[in-house]
Design an enzyme around this catalytic site. Structure first.
Site, short mmCIF file in Angstrom:
data_model
loop_
_atom_site.label_atom_id
_atom_site.label_comp_id
_atom_site.label_asym_id
_atom_site.label_seq_id
_atom_site.Cartn_x
_atom_site.Cartn_y
_atom_site.Cartn_z
N SER A 65 41.99 36.94 39.48
CA SER A 65 42.40 38.29 39.08
C SER A 65 41.39 39.01 38.18
O SER A 65 41.51 40.22 37.99
CB SER A 65 43.76 38.24 38.37
OG SER A 65 44.80 38.08 39.31
N LYS A 68 39.80 41.95 39.72
CA LYS A 68 40.49 43.25 39.80
C LYS A 68 39.80 44.32 38.95
O LYS A 68 39.83 45.49 39.30
CB LYS A 68 41.95 43.08 39.36
CG LYS A 68 42.78 42.20 40.29
CD LYS A 68 44.15 41.87 39.70
CE LYS A 68 44.96 41.01 40.65
NZ LYS A 68 46.25 40.57 40.07
N TYR A 193 40.17 40.57 50.30
CA TYR A 193 40.76 40.35 48.97
C TYR A 193 40.65 38.88 48.56
O TYR A 193 40.32 38.58 47.40
CB TYR A 193 42.22 40.80 48.97
CG TYR A 193 42.89 40.66 47.62
CD1 TYR A 193 42.58 41.54 46.58
CD2 TYR A 193 43.81 39.65 47.38
CE1 TYR A 193 43.19 41.41 45.34
CE2 TYR A 193 44.43 39.52 46.15
CZ TYR A 193 44.11 40.40 45.13
OH TYR A 193 44.71 40.26 43.89
N TYR A 245 48.40 39.82 32.35
CA TYR A 245 49.67 39.77 33.08
C TYR A 245 50.79 40.31 32.17
O TYR A 245 50.57 41.24 31.39
CB TYR A 245 49.97 38.35 33.58
CG TYR A 245 48.89 37.79 34.47
CD1 TYR A 245 48.42 38.49 35.56
CD2 TYR A 245 48.35 36.53 34.22
CE1 TYR A 245 47.44 37.97 36.40
CE2 TYR A 245 47.37 35.99 35.05
CZ TYR A 245 46.92 36.72 36.13
OH TYR A 245 45.95 36.19 36.93
N VAL A 263 44.02 33.10 37.51
CA VAL A 263 44.75 31.84 37.60
C VAL A 263 43.86 30.62 37.83
O VAL A 263 44.35 29.50 37.84
CB VAL A 263 45.86 31.89 38.69
CG1 VAL A 263 46.93 32.90 38.31
CG2 VAL A 263 45.28 32.17 40.06
#
Length: 309
Positions: A65, A68, A193, A245, A263
Site C-alpha cells: 500500500s 498508493k 495493480y 489505515y 502489509v
C-alpha cells in the site's frame, strides 16, 4: 532531527524487537507468509545525502500500500487535481482498507480516498499508457528516479501470488466500473495493480522516497523537482489523514509525521523539511501496520521531537 550514528538507531531497534512477538505476518497473500516475523530495520535519509541504517537492513520488501502514494502522485501529474478528485474523494474512513461498505452507502459511489484499496484501484486506472506494460514501466521509472536506484523492479513471485488471491479487489473494481469510476478491462487493471504493489525496495529506498516528499518533491542530489510541490503537499496530507489505515488518527497523535504503511511490513515516513524514514517490520497488528515499526517510530518521534503538531 539530529540522529548522527547507526548506533543510536540500533539501540532503538533493540528496544523494539520484543514487540514483533505481538503481531503476525500477512497471510492472505501467500508469498508474504515467508517473511520472518522477528525482522526489524530502519533507514533515515537526509537532504544532504547522509543516510543511516540499522537492524536487518539486508532484507527487502514489496511496497504494497505504500505504492498508493506514488501512483497518486503520478496520476495527479498525468490527469490533474480536478480530474482525479472528481472520481476519488479526499476524506478519511474508519473502515478497513479493503472494505466495500462505504462504496454502497456513499452518493455518488466513489471511493472516499486514494489510500484505501477502492480509491487506489481507481487512481491506478488513471495512470496514462497504452497497455499494462507501458503504465507499469512509467511508474517504475518514476520510482527509480525518486530513489536514484535503477535496479528497482517487480517481485514477480509476490505479484503472481497477489494476482491469484485478488478476488476482493476484483469485486471493488466491478463495483467501480458499474458506477463509471473505472472504464477498463478488470483483469488488466488487477494485473497492473498487483505488480504495482509488488515493486521491491529496501528501507533506504523508502527513506529516499520519504525525503523527496519531505523536501516538497525535490530530489536534493540532482536538485530536480520530480514531483510538483503542490502534488507532494497533497500526498503528505493524505499520508497524515489516511496513511496508516484506520489507525491514522492515533498514529498522528503518537508520532505526528506523514507516513504510509503496507502489509509487507514497510512504513515510509516524510518529516517535512528534514528527512525521510524507511522501516521494515513484517509482524503486523490487527490494523495491518508493522507492530514494532509503529513503536519504533513513536520512540524516534519522541526522542528527536519529530511531530509536526
Amino acid at each position: 532531527m539530529n540522529c548522527e550514528t547507526r548506533e543510536e538507531l540500533q539501540l532503538l531497534i533493540d528496544e523494539c524487537k520484543k514487540y514483533t512477538d505481538g503481531g503476525e505476518v500477512a497471510d492472505y497473500i501467500p508469498a508474504l507468509q515467508k517473511a520472518k516475523r522477528s525482522d526489524l530495520s530502519i533507514s533515515i535519509y537526509y537532504p544532504d545525502g547522509r543516510g543511516f541504517s540499522a537492524g536487518d537492513c539486508h532484507q527487502t520488501m514489496t511496497l504494497q500500500s505504500i505504492s498508493k502514494v506514488l501512483s497518486l502522485a503520478l496520476a495527479l501529474m498525468d490527469r490533474g487535481v480536478d480530474y482525479v478528485f472528481s472520481r476519488v474523494g479526499q476524506e478519511p474512513t474508519g473502515d478497513p482498507f479493503n472494505s466495500i461498505a462505504k462504496l454502497e452507502t456513499s452518493k455518488p459511489s466513489k471511493p472516499l480516498n486514494p489510500m484505501i484499496n477502492a480509491g487506489a484501484l481507481a487512481v491506478t486506472h488513471m495512470i496514462k499508457g497504452e497497455n499494462v506494460e507501458e503504465r507499469l514501466n512509467r511508474l517504475l521509472a518514476f520510482i527509480q528516479e525518486i530513489t536514484q536506484n535503477d535496479q528497482i523492479q517487480v517481485n514477480e513471485e509476490v505479484a503472481s501470488s497477489e494476482f491469484k488471491t485478488a478476488d476482493l479487489n476484483r469485486s471493488l473494481c466491478y463495483f467501480l466500473r458499474q458506477h463509471h469510476i473505472i472504464e477498463e478491462n478488470i483483469e488488466d487493471l488487477i494485473d497492473l495493480y498487483t505488480k504495482q504493489c509488488a515493486i521491491e525496495v529496501s528501507c533506504l529506498d523508502l527513506a529516499k522516497i520519504g525525503c523527496v516528499l519531505a523536501m516538497g518533491g525535490v530530489e536534493m542530489s540532482t536538485q530536480k523537482q520530480i514531483i510538483p510541490h503542490e502534488i507532494a503537499r497533497i500526498c503528505k496530507t493524505f499520508m497524515v489523514t489516511c496513511g496508516m489505515y484506520n489507525a491514522s488518527g492515533e498514529f498522528a497523535i503518537k508520532v505526528g509525521i506523514p507516513a504510509k504503511s503496507g502489509v509487507s511490513g514497510g512504513i515510509m515516513g516524510a518529516v517535512p523539511g528534514k528527512c525521510g524514514i524507511g522501516l521494515y517490520g513484517p509482524s503486523l497488528d490487527e490494523k495491518g501496520n508493522s507492530i514494532a515499526g509503529v513503536k519504533l517510530l513513536e520512540k524516534l518521534s519522541k526522542k528527536y521531537s519529530l511531530s509536526m503538531f
